[in-house]
Enzyme design. Structure first.
Site, PDB file in Angstrom:
ATOM      1  N   ARG A 188     -13.124  -3.848   1.348  1.00 32.87           N
ATOM      2  CA  ARG A 188     -12.220  -4.236   2.433  1.00 32.87           C
ATOM      3  C   ARG A 188     -12.558  -3.517   3.740  1.00 32.87           C
ATOM      4  O   ARG A 188     -12.236  -4.018   4.817  1.00 32.87           O
ATOM      5  CB  ARG A 188     -10.766  -3.886   2.067  1.00 32.87           C
ATOM      6  CG  ARG A 188     -10.131  -4.772   1.030  1.00 32.87           C
ATOM      7  CD  ARG A 188      -8.678  -4.370   0.809  1.00 32.87           C
ATOM      8  NE  ARG A 188      -8.051  -4.092   2.081  1.00 32.87           N
ATOM      9  CZ  ARG A 188      -7.230  -3.073   2.328  1.00 32.87           C
ATOM     10  NH1 ARG A 188      -6.908  -2.242   1.359  1.00 32.87           N
ATOM     11  NH2 ARG A 188      -6.714  -2.882   3.515  1.00 32.87           N
ATOM     12  N   CYS A 241       0.076  -3.493  -0.294  1.00 30.81           N
ATOM     13  CA  CYS A 241       1.082  -2.422  -0.322  1.00 30.81           C
ATOM     14  C   CYS A 241       0.753  -1.312  -1.321  1.00 30.81           C
ATOM     15  O   CYS A 241       1.649  -0.734  -1.924  1.00 30.81           O
ATOM     16  CB  CYS A 241       2.448  -3.020  -0.595  1.00 30.81           C
ATOM     17  SG  CYS A 241       3.022  -4.028   0.758  1.00 30.81           S
ATOM     18  N   ARG A 288       5.759  -0.608   2.289  1.00 31.41           N
ATOM     19  CA  ARG A 288       5.360  -0.695   3.703  1.00 31.41           C
ATOM     20  C   ARG A 288       6.192  -1.790   4.351  1.00 31.41           C
ATOM     21  O   ARG A 288       5.731  -2.907   4.538  1.00 31.41           O
ATOM     22  CB  ARG A 288       3.849  -0.966   3.810  1.00 31.41           C
ATOM     23  CG  ARG A 288       3.032   0.213   3.329  1.00 31.41           C
ATOM     24  CD  ARG A 288       1.553  -0.097   3.285  1.00 31.41           C
ATOM     25  NE  ARG A 288       0.901   0.038   4.558  1.00 31.41           N
ATOM     26  CZ  ARG A 288      -0.411  -0.057   4.717  1.00 31.41           C
ATOM     27  NH1 ARG A 288      -1.190  -0.295   3.680  1.00 31.41           N
ATOM     28  NH2 ARG A 288      -0.955   0.084   5.909  1.00 31.41           N
ATOM     29  N   ASN A 343      -9.880  -1.632  11.762  1.00 31.37           N
ATOM     30  CA  ASN A 343      -8.499  -1.662  12.252  1.00 31.37           C
ATOM     31  C   ASN A 343      -8.371  -2.178  13.679  1.00 31.37           C
ATOM     32  O   ASN A 343      -7.273  -2.461  14.139  1.00 31.37           O
ATOM     33  CB  ASN A 343      -7.850  -0.280  12.123  1.00 31.37           C
ATOM     34  CG  ASN A 343      -7.521   0.055  10.676  1.00 31.37           C
ATOM     35  OD1 ASN A 343      -7.724  -0.781   9.780  1.00 31.37           O
ATOM     36  ND2 ASN A 343      -7.043   1.252  10.427  1.00 31.37           N
TER      37      ASN A 343
END
Ligand code: UD1
Length: 419
Positions: free
Chosen positions: A400, A116, A121, A23
Site C-alpha cells: 500500500r 481501520c 478511526r 499521503n
C-alpha cells in the site's frame, strides 16, 4: 498470498531515490476532481492505494492514466456522485473524496471508509465540519448522503478539536470552491497538507496559512488544470534510514524533503548514527551498535515525531544498547507490530500508550505476519538486522505504501525476495 523472504545480517550500502509521497498523492488525486480539466501529476508513486484512488476516479467518470510515475487525470467527464461501498472500504483515505465531490458537484454519496487496522478511526470531525459548511448529511442504510443547498457549500469559521490530517484536507477540498471565506483553526500542519494546497493553488485556488494552525480559504467559482510534482515521501525516507541504522552501513537518500524530515532525523541522530544533509540529499552512516534514545519518543502531530515512523524506529532500537521508551499519542492501536518484533527476539513491553524497548544483543529471524503498513515495514527493518532468515506474510499491507521496496533493499545490498 505473497510473502517476503529476508536474509538478515548484511550491511546496507548505496544510494536510493525517494519515491513520491503516498499521503500527498491520495488527496491530490481527489483534488483533481475539482479542476474539471486535465491535471498532470509527476512523482506519483506506483502503490496499491494510488490504484485504489484511481478506481474511485474511474467510477465517478474521470479518466486516470499512468505512465511510469506520471498520472494524467481528466475530470472533465465527471458523471457520477456515488462511490460504491467496496471502493470506500479499500482504504481510509477514500473519505477525502467527499470534500472533493462536494466541491465540484455539491453532492455525493459515500460510506464509512476502510483501513481501520490502527484502532477506531472515526470521521466525526469530517462530518461536523461539512455540516457547518451548509452540507445536509443523512444516513441512508449505511450510506452517507451529502447535499449542499444551492449546489455550493458555504464558507465558515471552523475549530478542530484535534489537528486531524484527513479532516483538514476534506475541509480544504470542500472550501476551495465554496461560497465565501473558510477559516480552519487548529488545522493539521503536516507537510502533505502544504503539498495539497500547493497543488490547489496551481489550479487557481486561494489558500493562505497552510503549514500553520490557521488556514484561510477564499472560495473560487472555478479552478483549472495544472502540471504538478508531488513531494517526496518522508515516511518512506524514515523507513530506509531506519533499515540502514538497524542493519548497519551507509545510505544516501536523494530527492528527499530534508526540513520536513527533521522531527524524525533529530531523534534518529540520538542513536549515534552520523547524519548529514545537503540540498535534497541525506547521508546516514550507522556504527556497529546503536544507542537507545534517552528522551521519551512521543508521537505528536507535525512538527512532532511522526506516528508513521514509530514502528520502523522501534525496529531499529530493538537491538540498541539501552532502553528506549515510546509514547503513541495519535492512534489507539499502533503497537500491533511489537508481537512480531518480540518473536524475532526483541524485549518490548506495551503498557497502554507506552512501549518500553529494552535493547537486546541481536534479533533472530522468524516467520511473522505484517499487521499494517508501517508495522510491516518495521518487520523488514528488523529482519534485515536479524541473524538468519525471516518470512513476512500479509505483505499486501506493505504494498500500500512502498514502491518496489524489494528493489530498493536489493540495490542497497540487502537480501530480500518476494515469493
Ligand atoms: C493521516 C495519514 C496517516 C497518519 C495520520 C496522522 C494519510 C492518507 N494518512 O491519517 O498516515 O498516520 O494522518 O499523522 O494521509 N480522528 C477522530 N475523528 C475524526 C478524524 C480523526 O477522532 O473525524 C482521530 C483518529 O482516530 C486518530 C487521530 O484523530 O486517532 C488522527 O487522525 P488523522 O490525523 O485524521 O489521521 P488520518 O487523516 O486518518
Amino acid at each position: 498470498m505473497q510473502k517476503f523472504i529476508v536474509e538478515g545480517g548484511r550491511k546496507l550500502r548505496g544510494e536510493i531515490t525517494l519515491q513520491g509521497s503516498k499521503n500527498s498523492s491520495l488527496p491530490i488525486m481527489a483534488a483533481a476532481i475539482l479542476c474539471g480539466e486535465e491535471c498532470t501529476l509527476r512523482n506519483c508513486p506506483a502503490l496499491t492505494d494510488v490504484y485504489a484512488a484511481s478506481r474511485i476516479l474511474n467510477c465517478v467518470g474521470c479518466r486516470c492514466m499512468f505512465s511510469g510515475n506520471t498520472a494524467v487525470i481528466d475530470s472533465t467527464s465527471l458523471s457520477g456522485t456515488e462511490i460504491p461501498e467496496e471502493l470506500m472500504h479499500e482504504m481510509r483515505s477514500s473519505i477525502i473524496f467527499m470534500g472533493a465531490m462536494l466541491g465540484r458537484t455539491g453532492e455525493c454519496t459515500v460510506s464509512v471508509p476502510g483501513g481501520c487496522e490502527l484502532g477506531p478511526r472515526p470521521i466525526d470531525m469530517h462530518l461536523a465540519a461539512m455540516k457547518k459548511m451548509g452540507v445536509d448529511i443523512r444516513d441512508s442504510g449505511g450510506q452517507i448522503v451529502c447535499r449542499t443547498r444551492k449546489g455550493r457549500a458555504k464558507g465558515t469559521k471552523l475549530s478542530l478539536s484535534f489537528p486531524s490530517v484527513g479532516a483538514t484536507e476534506n475541509i480544504i477540498l470542500c472550501a476551495v470552491t465554496a461560497e465565501g471565506e473558510t477559516v480552519i483553526n487548529n488545522a493539521a500542519r503536516e507537510p502533505e497538507i502544504c503539498d495539497l494546497c500547493g497543488f490547489l493553488r496551481a489550479c487557481g485556488a486561494d489558500i493562505k496559512g497552510d503549514g500553520g494552525s490557521r488556514i484561510v480559504i477564499n472560495g473560487r467559482e472555478q479552478l483549472h488544470g495544472c502540471d504538478y510534482a508531488i513531494m517526496p515521501d518522508r515516511i518512506a525516507g524514515a523507513t530506509y534510514l531506519s533499515m540502514t541504522a538497524a542493519a548497519g552501513g551507509e545510505i544516501i537518500l536523494t530527492e528527499a524533503c530534508v526540513p520536513e524530515m527533521e522531527p524524525f532525523l533529530n531523534v534518529l541522530e540520538q542513536t549515534g548514527c552520523s547524519i548529514y544533509s545537503r540540498g535534497s540529499r541525506i547521508y546516514l552512516r550507522s556504527g556497529s551498535r546503536l544507542r537507545a534514545v534517552s528522551d521519551r519518543i512521543r508521537t505528536m502531530p507535525h512538527p512532532g515525531f511522526p506516528t508513521d515512523a514509530q514502528a520502523v524506529l522501534m525496529a531499529a532500537l530493538a537491538a540498541a544498547d539501552g532502553t528506549s521508551v515510546f509514547e503513541e499519542n495519535i492512534f489507539d492501536c499502533r503497537y500491533r507490530h511489537t508481537e512480531a518484533l518480540v518473536k524475532m527476539g526483541a524485549d518490548i513491553q506495551v503498557l497502554g500508550k507506552v512501549a518500553i524497548v529494552r535493547g537486546v544483543q541481536r534479533l533472530h529471524g522468524a516467520n511473522v505476519e505484517a499487521t499494517d503498513l508501517r508495522g510491516g515495514a518495521a518487520m523488514i527493518c528488523a529482519a534485515l538486522a536479524a541473524e538468519g532468515t525471516s518470512e513476512i506474510t500479509r505483505i499486501e499491507h506493505i504494498n500500500r505504501g512502498y514502491e518496489k521496496i524489494e528493489d530498493a533493499v536489493t540495490a542497497l545490498g540487502g537480501s530480500i525476495r518476494r515469493a
